[in-house]
Design a protein around this motif. Structure first.
Motif, PDB file in Angstrom:
ATOM      1  N   MET A 101       0.832  -1.202   0.000  1.00  0.00           N
ATOM      2  CA  MET A 101       0.000   0.000   0.000  1.00  0.00           C
ATOM      3  C   MET A 101       0.869   1.255   0.000  1.00  0.00           C
ATOM      4  O   MET A 101       0.621   2.201  -0.761  1.00  0.00           O
ATOM      5  N   ARG A 102       1.889   1.277   0.840  1.00  0.00           N
ATOM      6  CA  ARG A 102       2.776   2.449   0.885  1.00  0.00           C
ATOM      7  C   ARG A 102       3.461   2.669  -0.463  1.00  0.00           C
ATOM      8  O   ARG A 102       3.622   3.811  -0.913  1.00  0.00           O
ATOM      9  N   LYS A 103       3.823   1.575  -1.105  1.00  0.00           N
ATOM     10  CA  LYS A 103       4.463   1.678  -2.418  1.00  0.00           C
ATOM     11  C   LYS A 103       3.504   2.278  -3.445  1.00  0.00           C
ATOM     12  O   LYS A 103       3.890   3.129  -4.263  1.00  0.00           O
ATOM     13  N   MET A 104       2.239   1.860  -3.413  1.00  0.00           N
ATOM     14  CA  MET A 104       1.255   2.399  -4.349  1.00  0.00           C
ATOM     15  C   MET A 104       0.965   3.867  -4.058  1.00  0.00           C
ATOM     16  O   MET A 104       0.873   4.685  -4.975  1.00  0.00           O
ATOM     17  N   VAL A 105       0.822   4.211  -2.783  1.00  0.00           N
ATOM     18  CA  VAL A 105       0.570   5.599  -2.417  1.00  0.00           C
ATOM     19  C   VAL A 105       1.721   6.487  -2.866  1.00  0.00           C
ATOM     20  O   VAL A 105       1.513   7.588  -3.395  1.00  0.00           O
ATOM     21  N   LYS A 106       2.935   6.003  -2.703  1.00  0.00           N
ATOM     22  CA  LYS A 106       4.120   6.749  -3.137  1.00  0.00           C
ATOM     23  C   LYS A 106       4.104   6.950  -4.650  1.00  0.00           C
ATOM     24  O   LYS A 106       4.353   8.057  -5.158  1.00  0.00           O
TER      25      LYS A 106
END
Length: 425
Positions: A101-106
């Motif tokens: 999720m953090r990777k996608m948000v980034k």
């Protein structure tokens, strides 16, 4: 540097007023007349709207970037006047973990030219009965939960998901589809299915799952959001649920308002979407549902595909059409120009209504101190839609060559121009 947008018709506080907007440090700092700044944009008496909001897009990133990616999808949204979108999690890999999720948000932040918010899945990989860690996914940046493209088949799984979503103050946005009733169909059950000898999709595939989930939402108190409502019976069920105080919101896609199965005159997969195009009676019920408040908002279900994905007719082609670059102009032309909707209603369904339902406090309105997320539309010039000019990688639309009013002139995010038509430069 401050900017003033002069001489426009501004939608603010539910009405349209003639005036200027002053923008400083990415925020709206004044609304009035004869405002001054170093940088001037002449709106030429065109509509100045809050940036549109779309709570339902597919950006295919990561895993299917031949169809779309965050950069091209967000450019397409900006071209359509959208400044905030919510991207579905049916990507590869599905963002089941906080790390993903953090990777996608980034990626959304770094490559999106607009605000790209991210859904997490209701269940692991969208096709299991395992529920991921909602609290951790929310902390990692997800805006809501959805398995869009797939219905949650197991009622107990949905019951547990709603309980956990409620505990974490997260919306469950459901693609209502009972697979046993859907039965690998490709087109609405009706005259066109018979005419083209295609596998039918009964409306029960949608309505029975909505009925189930409304009862689960009533029991759990969860905020249940129904994606792309398409049938008269669905509208009736949601209307009853709202009257009983069930915490439900719903959206309708532009194509279900604009088209019905009678518009399918050949085996053209640009008319293939899920849910499918329904009957005239269903279309009329969707319009009535918007007008009486049963349906809360409009969302595109922007679903880009490659040309090869859509070339083999209904039986073989992928479901879905692009919608970001055609939504406002098509809806304005077909419904506002004809007096069915007011302009104020249409703008509300595309701005404040989704912002309110999804708790997006910094989007959806032109007001002092709000981010300068703005779209300017030309309501007077008639122009043909040309899919070749889309910013999206997907050109899969049934609206190509339609003559419409309301094309986007300029889109601004946090006071910065992210789209501007050639004619207005």
């Amino acid at each position: 540097m401050a900017t003033v947008i002069k001489n426009g018709y501004i939608y603010t506080n539910g009405e349209i007023v003639h005036g200027d907007l002053l923008i400083k440090n990415g925020l709206i700092s004044a609304i009035g007349t004869d405002l001054k700044a170093e940088n001037i944009i002449d709106a030429k008496k065109q509509l100045i709207s809050p940036g549109l909001i779309d709570v339902h897009v597919h950006y295919r990133d990561p895993g299917q970037t031949d169809k779309e990616n965050v950069k091209t999808g967000s450019l397409a949204a900006a071209h359509g006047g959208f400044t905030t979108v919510c991207a579905m999690p049916n990507v590869v890999p599905v963002p089941n973990t906080p790390e993903l999720m953090r990777k996608m948000v980034k990626n959304n932040c770094e490559n999106g030219v607009i605000h790209v918010l991210q859904y997490a899945p209701i269940t692991v990989n969208e096709d299991t009965n395992e529920i991921p860690d909602y609290a951790a996914l929310k902390k990692a940046g997800c805006v809501a939960l959805s398995n869009d493209g797939k219905g949650v088949q197991n009622a107990y799984t949905m019951y547990l998901a709603m309980q956990k979503a409620q505990a974490n103050n997260l919306i469950i946005a459901e693609h209502a589809q009972d697979d046993s009733l859907f039965n690998q169909g490709v087109i609405n059950e009706g005259r066109k299915a018979s005419e083209f000898n295609l596998a039918p999709i009964t409306e029960l595939a949608e309505t029975t799952q909505i009925a189930r989930d409304l009862l689960l939402a009533q029991k759990t108190g969860a905020h249940y959001h129904v994606c792309h409502v398409s049938t008269k019976k669905s509208v009736e069920l949601i209307r009853i649920a709202k009257s009983k105080g069930i915490n439900v919101t719903c959206e309708v896609a532009p194509h279900h308002l604009l088209l019905g199965e009678e518009n399918i005159i050949s085996d053209n997969a640009n008319f293939k979407m899920n849910p499918p195009l329904r009957t005239k009676a269903d279309q009329e019920a969707l319009i009535a549902g918007l007008l009486d408040g049963t349906i809360d908002m409009i969302a595109t279900d922007h679903a880009p595909h490659t040309a090869s994905d859509k070339q083999n007719g209904f039986a073989e082609a992928a479901f879905g059409i692009v919608g970001s670059e055609t939504a406002f102009c098509e809806l304005y032309t077909k419904f506002v120009k004809t007096g069915i909707f007011t302009l104020e209603q249409l703008i509300n369904w595309l701005t404040l209504a989704p912002a309110t339902a999804f708790g997006l406090t910094k989007a959806g309105k032109i007001a002092l101190g709000q981010p300068a997320d703005i779209a300017i539309f030309d309501l007077h010039k008639k122009e043909a839609i040309n899919a070749a000019n889309f910013k999206s990688k997907g050109k899969n639309t049934p609206f190509n060559n339609d003559a419409v009013y309301g094309q986007t002139v300029l889109t601004m995010v946090d006071g910065q121009i992210v789209f501007q038509s050639e004619e207005s430069k």
